[in-house]
Design a protein around this motif. Structure first.
Motif, short mmCIF file in Angstrom:
data_model
loop_
_atom_site.label_atom_id
_atom_site.label_comp_id
_atom_site.label_asym_id
_atom_site.label_seq_id
_atom_site.Cartn_x
_atom_site.Cartn_y
_atom_site.Cartn_z
N CYS A 29 1.42 -1.42 -0.08
CA CYS A 29 0.43 -0.11 0.41
C CYS A 29 0.93 1.27 -0.06
N TRP A 31 0.69 5.61 0.42
CA TRP A 31 -0.71 6.03 1.09
C TRP A 31 -0.68 7.88 0.61
N SER A 57 -5.62 4.71 1.63
CA SER A 57 -4.69 4.39 0.29
C SER A 57 -4.98 4.63 -0.64
#
Length: 163
Positions: A29, A31, A57
């Motif tokens: 992920c 961010w 995200s």
């Protein structure tokens, strides 16, 4: 309200940075910035100003990590998923529809026009839904846009966006 209006899964955490790091390590992920701040929210006990902060995200499925606020509904949920977020063209009507189906209103906030801007509702089984006005879409999309795609700072104001 339709299933296709679902756009994020909310996870409340006491350790935002550690949770981000863990999800990045496991799933890769990336961010957006942490956003939010003091927000007036209507709770069953009355209005309260809470420091609502979160990060989204930048990829799908969209995850929202929310900093926990002890003593409120924004505490970590057993099993991890706190809520499922949906866009709503008419938050008041969709809130009423959920209420007719047994969902209890836990928190809400009106927008500058006085109409419901977001709500959190919980079913008898504990399933929580967040409805967010589509009026917030452009502002919230900045929270997961790449830095080059952002048109304005990803700061939320009490009048324009919701955490």
């Amino acid at each position: 309200m339709q299933l296709g209006d679902q756009f994020h899964l909310g996870i409340v955490t006491a350790g935002l940075t550690a949770t981000m790091d863990a999800l990045t390590s496991v799933f890769g992920c990336e961010w957006g910035p942490e956003v939010g701040g003091p927000t007036t929210v209507r709770l069953p006990s009355g209005d309260a100003v809470l420091d609502l902060r979160c990060a989204f995200s930048t990829s799908v499925p969209r995850l929202e990590l929310v900093r926990s606020i002890p003593g409120t509904l924004w505490e970590p949920a057993p099993g991890g998923i706190h809520h499922v977020g949906f866009w709503s063209d008419d938050v008041a009507a969709d809130t009423a529809e959920l209420a007719r189906n047994g969902y209890v209103l836990e928190a809400s906030r009106n927008g500058p026009d006085g109409r419901p801007f977001f709500t959190f509702q919980r079913s008898a089984t504990g399933f929580r839904i967040e409805l967010i006005s589509t009026a917030a879409r452009a502002g919230l999309e900045q929270c997961w846009a790449s830095p080059a795609q952002r048109t304005a700072p990803a700061q939320r104001t009490a009048e324009s966006d919701r955490p």
